[in-house]
Write an enzyme that holds these catalytic residues in place. Structure first.
Site, PDB file in Angstrom:
ATOM      1  N   GLN A  48       3.653  -3.825  -6.715  1.00 57.32           N
ATOM      2  CA  GLN A  48       3.809  -5.755  -6.740  1.00 57.32           C
ATOM      3  C   GLN A  48       2.898  -6.142  -5.809  1.00 57.32           C
ATOM      4  O   GLN A  48       2.939  -5.789  -4.868  1.00 57.32           O
ATOM      5  CB  GLN A  48       5.222  -6.125  -6.344  1.00 57.32           C
ATOM      6  CG  GLN A  48       6.003  -5.115  -7.346  1.00 57.32           C
ATOM      7  CD  GLN A  48       7.369  -5.409  -7.101  1.00 57.32           C
ATOM      8  OE1 GLN A  48       7.847  -5.153  -6.426  1.00 57.32           O
ATOM      9  NE2 GLN A  48       7.796  -7.205  -7.784  1.00 57.32           N
ATOM     10  N   HIS A  49       2.871  -8.053  -6.250  1.00 55.94           N
ATOM     11  CA  HIS A  49       2.075  -8.486  -5.138  1.00 55.94           C
ATOM     12  C   HIS A  49       0.902  -8.154  -5.157  1.00 55.94           C
ATOM     13  O   HIS A  49       0.198  -9.543  -4.740  1.00 55.94           O
ATOM     14  CB  HIS A  49       2.887  -8.965  -4.019  1.00 55.94           C
ATOM     15  CG  HIS A  49       3.822  -8.416  -3.645  1.00 55.94           C
ATOM     16  ND1 HIS A  49       4.555  -9.155  -4.801  1.00 55.94           N
ATOM     17  CD2 HIS A  49       5.115  -7.726  -2.841  1.00 55.94           C
ATOM     18  CE1 HIS A  49       6.192  -7.946  -4.496  1.00 55.94           C
ATOM     19  NE2 HIS A  49       5.943  -7.661  -3.269  1.00 55.94           N
ATOM     20  N   ASP A  99       6.429  -1.527  -9.066  1.00 54.37           N
ATOM     21  CA  ASP A  99       7.138  -0.417  -8.864  1.00 54.37           C
ATOM     22  C   ASP A  99       8.730  -0.456  -8.830  1.00 54.37           C
ATOM     23  O   ASP A  99       9.663   1.265  -9.262  1.00 54.37           O
ATOM     24  CB  ASP A  99       6.239   0.519  -7.992  1.00 54.37           C
ATOM     25  CG  ASP A  99       5.945  -0.679  -7.019  1.00 54.37           C
ATOM     26  OD1 ASP A  99       6.800  -1.495  -6.779  1.00 54.37           O
ATOM     27  OD2 ASP A  99       5.367  -0.039  -5.656  1.00 54.37           O
TER      28      ASP A  99
END
Length: 468
Positions: A69-70, A223
């Site tokens: 992520q991110h 995830d």
């Protein structure tokens, strides 16, 4: 037999599972490494997907990608990558997180708008860093997406103009509202200075396109949401995942908006919510202490280290480790370092090993407590991730958490979750398939004073930093 491919594109590697869509039985698998570091050229993920998926992807009737992520993937007007992606564990944007929070309403306002209190991990802060430190690259940037969005776009042969994401990954950007299910354009502009093209947020089981060989492409997911889907988590279930990072997450019917910033108000991959606490330091704490103690340099064979840790009594003879080895995300202490307290002439190698395990687990226990404060009381705690293979971790966890712990069979749950989403999109049913994961190992133990020992050191070091 219908086959689906689930992809886990993590920080370290790409894993691909080819799975029977009806039963969840794994038919085949592949893996390829990613470059080290806190930034990465997205092309390296694509190359790894081709390598890991060779002989697998083309056999699939549907495919989905679960990704870290991110991470900030910035693209120009021709859909070319502007610069290497800044990853979730890159902390250079910590000053931008502080500035955006201070200048635009404080933590309460950000939590209300986005479910998050800004930290260096989140995409919005990385965009602010890009605008401030690389204005030429910022000027070229037309669209921004996350790692799994970019890979999904590549699988579809699509463009940024019709790229898609899902609720779970959108909820980790800092410019999407889990209450309304819509982007908060004002927050994006505050971070970057202007609007950007953003991926459309697809439905949980939507078929967003097809691959060149005709397979359905599902939306993909973050995830942790992938792991929750792979585990089959329901409301009241909380997973403690011990990989590179440590994550504590559980499924909830209502979104979280914690102004303290401890609990991130993410969405899950099914239409519900996934409140989550993430620490930067988990399995690598054990890896560091294995190296320092000169044992078990191979993390998958931790027998000698485990024997040392289990030879020491709870509390490690007074040794206490604050495991912020490379800064920390939760709590937000990006410039912190690890602290080992209580060393005397009586310190032993066994005590050091036990302190490493207890310190790493205590940081996750803080996450469980923060989740409880947000109303998500854990009825069941599941221990997963690479470090869950450690006998010492499994046996010490109940004494640190103060609750029984279940360890499901070792599996690639992120990739399994992606495969389950692919099967869901393939069949078009109302709910994701219910695959059996096998029997769990239930572990019990007597709660110890370790958490008090750890809390004292945590609070002391926070006070030191505040007065420096």
């Amino acid at each position: 037999m219908s086959l689906v491919a689930g992809v886990d594109s993590s920080t370290q590697s790409t894993k691909v599972l080819l799975v029977d869509a009806e039963t969840g039985e794994i038919v085949d698998s592949g893996k390829a490494a990613h470059p080290d570091g806190t930034e990465c050229p997205p092309e390296a993920w694509w190359d790894a997907l081709q390598e890991a998926g060779r002989g697998l992807l083309e056999r699939a009737d549907a495919v989905a990608v679960a990704g870290q992520q991110h991470g900030m993937v910035a693209l120009d007007a021709d859909d070319q990558v502007v610069r290497p992606a800044l990853l979730w564990n890159d902390t250079r944007s910590a000053p931008q997180a502080e500035r955006l929070t201070a200048e635009h309403g404080g933590p309460e306002a950000w939590a209300a708008d986005t479910g998050l209190v800004l930290a260096a991990s989140f995409t919005a802060t990385k965009l602010a860093w890009l605008a401030e430190h690389e204005p030429e690259n910022a000027a070229k940037t037309v669209s921004v997406m996350l790692p799994h969005d970019w890979l999904t776009m590549k699988l579809r042969g699509a463009t940024a103009a019709d790229a898609t994401t899902d609720r779970s990954d959108a909820s980790g950007t800092g410019y999407w509202n889990p209450h309304t299910g819509a982007y908060v354009t004002e927050r994006l502009v505050q971070a970057f200075g202007r609007e950007l093209v953003l991926p459309r947020v697809a439905g949980p089981n939507e078929a967003v396109g097809r691959t060149p060989w005709g397979a359905i492409v599902a939306p993909g997911t973050g995830d942790n949401a992938g792991a929750a889907l792979g585990l089959g988590l329901g409301p009241g279930d909380v997973a403690v995942s011990l990989g590179t990072s440590g994550t504590v997450f559980g499924v909830s019917d209502v979104p979280a908006d914690d102004p303290s910033g401890l609990v991130a108000g993410f969405a899950d991959a099914t239409g519900r919510f996934l409140p989550l606490v993430c620490t930067l330091n988990a399995a690598r704490v054990l890896d560091t202490f294995r190296t320092l103690l000169g044992v078990d340099t191979e993390p998958l064979s931790p027998a000698e280290f485990d024997a040392l840790a289990l030879a020491a009594e709870p509390g490690a003879g007074g040794l206490t480790l604050l495991p912020y080895l490379d800064g920390e995300r939760t709590p937000a202490r990006p410039h912190a370092t690890g602290v080992l307290s209580g060393i005397t002439t009586g310190a032993t190698r066994a005590g050091l090993a036990r302190a490493a395990v207890e310190g790493m687990l205590s940081a996750q226990a803080d996450g469980l407590a923060a989740m409880g404060a947000q109303g998500l009381e854990a009825r069941r705690v599941l221990l997963i991730g690479g470090a869950a293979a450690s006998e010492a971790v499994r046996r010490i966890a109940p004494t640190v958490f103060g609750v029984d712990v279940e360890v499901p069979p070792s599996a690639e749950y992120v990739a399994l979750g992606a495969a389950k989403q692919a099967a869901w999109a393939l069949f078009g049913r109302d709910n994701p398939p219910q695959w059996k994961n096998g029997d769990t190992e239930r572990l019990t133990g007597t709660a110890s004073s370790v958490s008090e020992q750890y809390a004292t050191l945590r609070n002391e070091t926070a006070s030191w930093e505040k007065h420096q």
